[in-house]
Structures are given as structure tokens and as C-alpha cells.
Motif scaffolding. Structure first.
Motif, mmCIF file in Angstrom:
data_model
loop_
_atom_site.group_PDB
_atom_site.id
_atom_site.type_symbol
_atom_site.label_atom_id
_atom_site.label_comp_id
_atom_site.label_asym_id
_atom_site.label_seq_id
_atom_site.Cartn_x
_atom_site.Cartn_y
_atom_site.Cartn_z
ATOM 1 N N ASP A 77 0.607 -0.923 -0.465
ATOM 2 C CA ASP A 77 -0.102 -0.122 -0.076
ATOM 3 C C ASP A 77 1.002 0.960 -0.178
ATOM 4 O O ASP A 77 0.696 1.722 -0.688
ATOM 5 N N ARG A 78 1.743 1.055 0.399
ATOM 6 C CA ARG A 78 2.620 2.297 1.270
ATOM 7 C C ARG A 78 3.578 2.509 -0.487
ATOM 8 O O ARG A 78 3.952 3.857 -1.216
ATOM 9 N N LYS A 84 2.630 5.966 -7.192
ATOM 10 C CA LYS A 84 1.225 7.508 -7.165
ATOM 11 C C LYS A 84 2.298 8.803 -7.428
ATOM 12 O O LYS A 84 2.317 9.853 -8.209
ATOM 13 N N ALA A 85 2.979 8.914 -6.507
ATOM 14 C CA ALA A 85 4.346 10.171 -6.347
ATOM 15 C C ALA A 85 5.002 10.713 -7.545
ATOM 16 O O ALA A 85 5.428 11.591 -7.726
ATOM 17 N N VAL A 86 5.739 8.878 -8.609
ATOM 18 C CA VAL A 86 6.422 9.612 -9.119
ATOM 19 C C VAL A 86 5.571 9.896 -10.875
ATOM 20 O O VAL A 86 5.588 10.844 -11.376
ATOM 21 N N TYR A 90 6.438 12.882 -12.856
ATOM 22 C CA TYR A 90 6.350 12.899 -14.035
ATOM 23 C C TYR A 90 5.476 13.162 -15.456
ATOM 24 O O TYR A 90 5.107 13.061 -15.998
ATOM 25 N N GLY A 91 4.596 13.576 -14.133
ATOM 26 C CA GLY A 91 2.795 14.195 -14.955
ATOM 27 C C GLY A 91 2.723 12.977 -15.851
ATOM 28 O O GLY A 91 2.223 13.474 -17.359
ATOM 29 N N LEU A 92 2.416 11.975 -15.535
ATOM 30 C CA LEU A 92 1.713 10.697 -16.326
ATOM 31 C C LEU A 92 0.666 10.143 -15.703
ATOM 32 O O LEU A 92 -0.089 10.265 -15.079
ATOM 33 N N TYR A 114 -5.518 2.755 -8.149
ATOM 34 C CA TYR A 114 -4.850 3.821 -8.741
ATOM 35 C C TYR A 114 -5.633 3.676 -10.766
ATOM 36 O O TYR A 114 -4.565 3.717 -11.477
ATOM 37 N N PRO A 115 -6.601 2.960 -11.475
ATOM 38 C CA PRO A 115 -6.708 2.029 -11.753
ATOM 39 C C PRO A 115 -6.655 3.090 -13.546
ATOM 40 O O PRO A 115 -6.942 3.176 -14.682
#
Length: 245
Positions: A77-78, A84-86, A90-92, A114-115
């Protein structure tokens, strides 16, 4: 690309630690997630090939490689929140994800949380249940080592760190078979013919995924990407370039 990892990583802040990332190529993003106790160097045989067609982003998971580690322990989970922060850094908006072993488990967790950020998934040697999914010859020797490290944990960060990393392979990570039915991404489940993950376990993962398929690398084991890169890369590239529209 002989010096694949010659450049320094870019660090992305996630909570109180930094996550190390390496980037090559251009095109649609492809995120690579390594296995337990490893780092992005595991994919040295894939990066030069995939970077010809994709923007490859290899991520060192929390507590691995050049990424940070704290004393709050490690869990998927962490680590999925780190990923998600990555994505945000990177604006993905959406990317393909290839995860090996624990990285495959992380990819599953991320796809469930985060589907909308996942295009295609490649799950190499992933598993759902540790005790029933992994062959006993590989799994059972882990527990005495963890027991010894549990005793040694109070005596230093190195023992605590090693325990936290290995413990990722010893306990389930909050995903069950029914959860896989919620993953709508087209998914390639890829495993070595002689993988340490039971063949029927890999088959069941593929069957539970609404758009899953299984490919077995002939003669390969759990580390088929590193040992048989030509076969592995061809199977993955064909899948990623396939048009499902």
C-alpha cells in the motif's frame, strides 16, 4: 546503451523519503518495477530494447536500491502511494507497467488503487497468496531467516531493513482472486516454464483478469527476463504494441 545506469537517478519525494527513478527514451511511458531485494539494474537487459519505442521509467522501490527507507516498515500500500508520487512528478496520466515478482504484486496493488493511471500491465512472476502460490522449496526456507532477523531487529537499522524487505515475501498483501476481476487493463501474465510460482497459480491469475493472458517462457525460471532477455523482450514488446481497440 552499454552504460545503461551511468546517469544519476532523479529523486521524487514521497512523504518523508525520496524514490529513485531512471529514465530513457521517448514515447508512451513504460514503468518498470523490480523484485524483492533488487533495484532497477535488474532490467538492464530490457531497457535498451524498450527505450527504442517507449519512454522507460525504472523505479527503485522504497527500501531498495537508491530509494529511501524509514523505520515504519514496508508494505505494498505504501509502495503504491510512492508510485503514485512518481506518476505525479513525471506528469504521467497513464502508463504501461511491467512488474517483476514483488514488482508484479506492486503493479497489481497499484492497478487496484489507481486504475485510471494504468494502460497495459505485464505481470512477470507475480503471485496472489504467498503460501499457496510459491513452491515450498523456495518459500519455506524464508521463515527461519525472518525469525532470526526478528530477534536481531532491535540491534540495528540493517537488521530491521533486511527483515522489512524479506517480510514482503512472507505475508499476503491484501489482494484476493476476486479483486483481480476489477482490473480492466489488458494484462500479460508472463512466467518461466520452471518458475518458482506454481504454474496453476499463474494460470489462475490470467483467468481471473477480465483481459488477461498467460505466456510461459520455455526453459525459463523465475528470472527469465534476466537470463533469457531475447525471448522475454519479444513477448513483452509484441504485447505492448498490440492494438486492442
Amino acid at each position: 546503451m552499454d552504460n545503461t545506469f551511468a546517469s544519476h537517478p532523479v529523486f521524487v519525494r514521497s512523504g518523508n523519503i525520496k524514490i529513485a527513478c531512471y529514465t530513457w527514451g521517448q514515447g508512451k511511458p513504460l514503468v518498470l518495477l523490480h523484485g524483492n531485494g533488487e533495484d532497477s539494474h535488474y532490467f538492464a537487459g530490457q531497457i535498451p530494447v524498450f527505450a527504442q519505442r517507449f519512454r522507460v521509467i525504472a523505479v527503485d522501490s522504497r527500501g531498495h536500491g537508491q530509494s529511501g527507507y524509514d523505520t515504519h516498515g514496508l508494505n505494498f500500500d505504501r509502495m503504491s502511494d510512492d508510485l503514485k508520487a512518481v506518476f505525479e512528478a513525471y506528469g504521467l496520466e497513464c502508463a504501461h507497467i511491467l512488474g517483476f515478482s514483488d514488482g508484479g504484486n506492486l503493479a497489481i496493488k497499484f492497478a487496484l488503487k489507481y486504475p485510471n493511471h494504468v494502460d497495459k500491465l505485464v505481470l512477470n512472476g507475480a503471485n496472489i497468496h504467498m503460501l499457496t502460490g510459491i513452491k515450498p522449496a523456495t518459500q519455506l526456507p524464508l521463515y527461519p531467516v525472518l525469525g532470526a532477523l526478528a530477534v536481531l531487529r532491535p540491534f540495528g537499522t540493517a537488521f530491521r531493513h533486511k527483515f522489512d524487505v524479506l517480510a514482503l515475501m512472507a505475508r499476503d498483501y491484501g489482494v484476493d482472486w476476486a479483486d483481480l476481476r476489477r482490473i480492466t487493463a489488458h494484462t500479460l501474465v508472463i512466467a518461466g516454464e520452471n518458475d518458482m510460482v506454481f504454474d496453476q497459480h499463474s494460470w489462475r491469475i490470467a483467468l481471473c483478469l477480465p483481459h488477461g493472458r498467460l505466456y510461459r517462457i520455455p526453459g525459463g525460471d523465475h528470472f527469465c527476463a534476466a537470463k533469457l532477455p531475447a525471448q522475454f523482450n519479444l513477448a513483452v514488446m509484441r504485447f505492448l504494441l498490440e492494438d486492442f481497440s
